[in-house]
Scaffold this active site. Structure first.
Site, PDB file in Angstrom:
ATOM      1  N   TYR A   1     -13.869  -2.843   9.731  1.00 58.95           N
ATOM      2  CA  TYR A   1     -12.467  -2.406   9.820  1.00 58.95           C
ATOM      3  C   TYR A   1     -11.895  -2.712  11.202  1.00 58.95           C
ATOM      4  O   TYR A   1     -10.793  -3.263  11.321  1.00 58.95           O
ATOM      5  CB  TYR A   1     -12.399  -0.910   9.522  1.00 58.95           C
TER       6      TYR A   1
ATOM      7  N   GLY B   1       0.816  -1.209   0.000  1.00 63.32           N
ATOM      8  CA  GLY B   1       0.000   0.000   0.000  1.00 63.32           C
ATOM      9  C   GLY B   1       0.846   1.254   0.000  1.00 63.32           C
ATOM     10  O   GLY B   1       0.596   2.186   0.761  1.00 63.32           O
TER      11      GLY B   1
ATOM     12  N   GLY C   1       1.731   4.874   3.430  1.00 65.77           N
ATOM     13  CA  GLY C   1       2.614   4.026   2.637  1.00 65.77           C
ATOM     14  C   GLY C   1       3.570   4.851   1.789  1.00 65.77           C
ATOM     15  O   GLY C   1       4.776   4.554   1.728  1.00 65.77           O
TER      16      GLY C   1
END
Length: 274
Positions: A166, A10, A16
């Site tokens: 999540y 990512g 990232g």
């Protein structure tokens, strides 16, 4: 860090990208993963410009497809002579439509698939290379947002909500961190997880309808510390809240729940050849 090889998943945006640009000037080899070819080429160009002496290679894969996860790991195992660090940073957050349940290529709930299954599959596939390169470190980017997994409805087919999915996927990542760290004791490969920073200024946070309160640099510093700090060379199986060892959700310390999660995880990955 001169001779180190580090893989960041990512890496094309958010933390990232910030991690890539922080690590590039430190030398060695940087392996950048992304799922959009244009974005991946752009961050690789930025990393090369930041440090001409650093080798940068890119790996394209959609982590929502476990077949692509395994294929990427196969390429890395074939091409790369060593791997000293793996940062599992790629994430699917709450989403812009929190009540719309999304599925991965294999039909798993998307957040569980990307945030837990893909990260675990990639790590396991790369273990031979990590072990051969030891000492090596795996850093799993988790979250302080955690919710107990309901093993009667792991894929949240009832009462779905994006942030809830999540939170559960990030707890699964932490639980898998503890299990893998115990398995790898004595191999020279450490595995830790962390909450890098609170509500960083990322697309994932904004798309989830949340207001950023910190920069990505706030999350980069504790993440890079777990990757590189000599004082943490033998620390493994821990959850950090930024720079401090912290306690995760209670379920993370329930050994039967962890074993149950790993049995489920192995079963799901076995169906894809993982």
């Amino acid at each position: 860090m001169t001779q180190r090889t580090t893989l960041i998943t990512g890496s094309t945006q958010g933390m990232g990208r910030a991690l890539a640009l922080d690590l590039a000037p430190r030398g060695g080899t940087l392996l950048l993963h992304g799922r959009h070819p244009g974005r991946l080429a752009a961050v690789a160009a930025e990393a090369r410009a930041a440090a001409s002496g650093t080798t940068v290679r890119t790996y394209l894969a959609d982590l929502a497809d476990l077949d692509q996860v395994h294929a990427m790991a196969d390429r890395i195992n074939t091409v790369e002579p060593r791997l000293d660090g793996l940062i599992n940073n790629a994430v699917v957050a709450g989403g812009a439509e929190p009540l719309r349940r999304e599925l991965s290529r294999q039909g798993h709930e998307l957040r569980f698939a990307v945030n837990h299954l893909a990260a675990h599959a990639l790590t396991r596939d790369l273990l031979p290379l990590l072990t051969a390169s030891a000492p090596a470190r795996v850093v799993n980017v988790a979250s302080m947002g955690q919710e107990a997994i309901d093993f009667d409805d792991v894929m949240l087919e009832r009462g779905y909500e994006g942030l809830r999915a999540y939170f559960r996927s990030k707890l699964a990542m932490i639980m898998a961190t503890f299990e893998l760290a115990a398995e790898l004791r004595g191999t020279g490969v450490t595995v830790n997880s962390l909450h890098p920073a609170h509500l960083m200024d990322t697309e994932a946070v904004r798309t989830s309808g949340l207001t950023p309160v910190t920069s990505t640099e706030e999350g980069v510093r504790p993440t890079v510390r777990l990757l590189l700090d000599p004082d943490l060379a033998t620390v493994t199986g821990r959850y950090f809240d930024q720079f401090t060892v912290a306690r995760a959700h209670d379920q993370a310390y329930d050994t039967e729940a962890r074993r149950r999660l790993m049995r489920l995880t192995r079963g799901l990955l076995d169906r894809t050849g993982g």
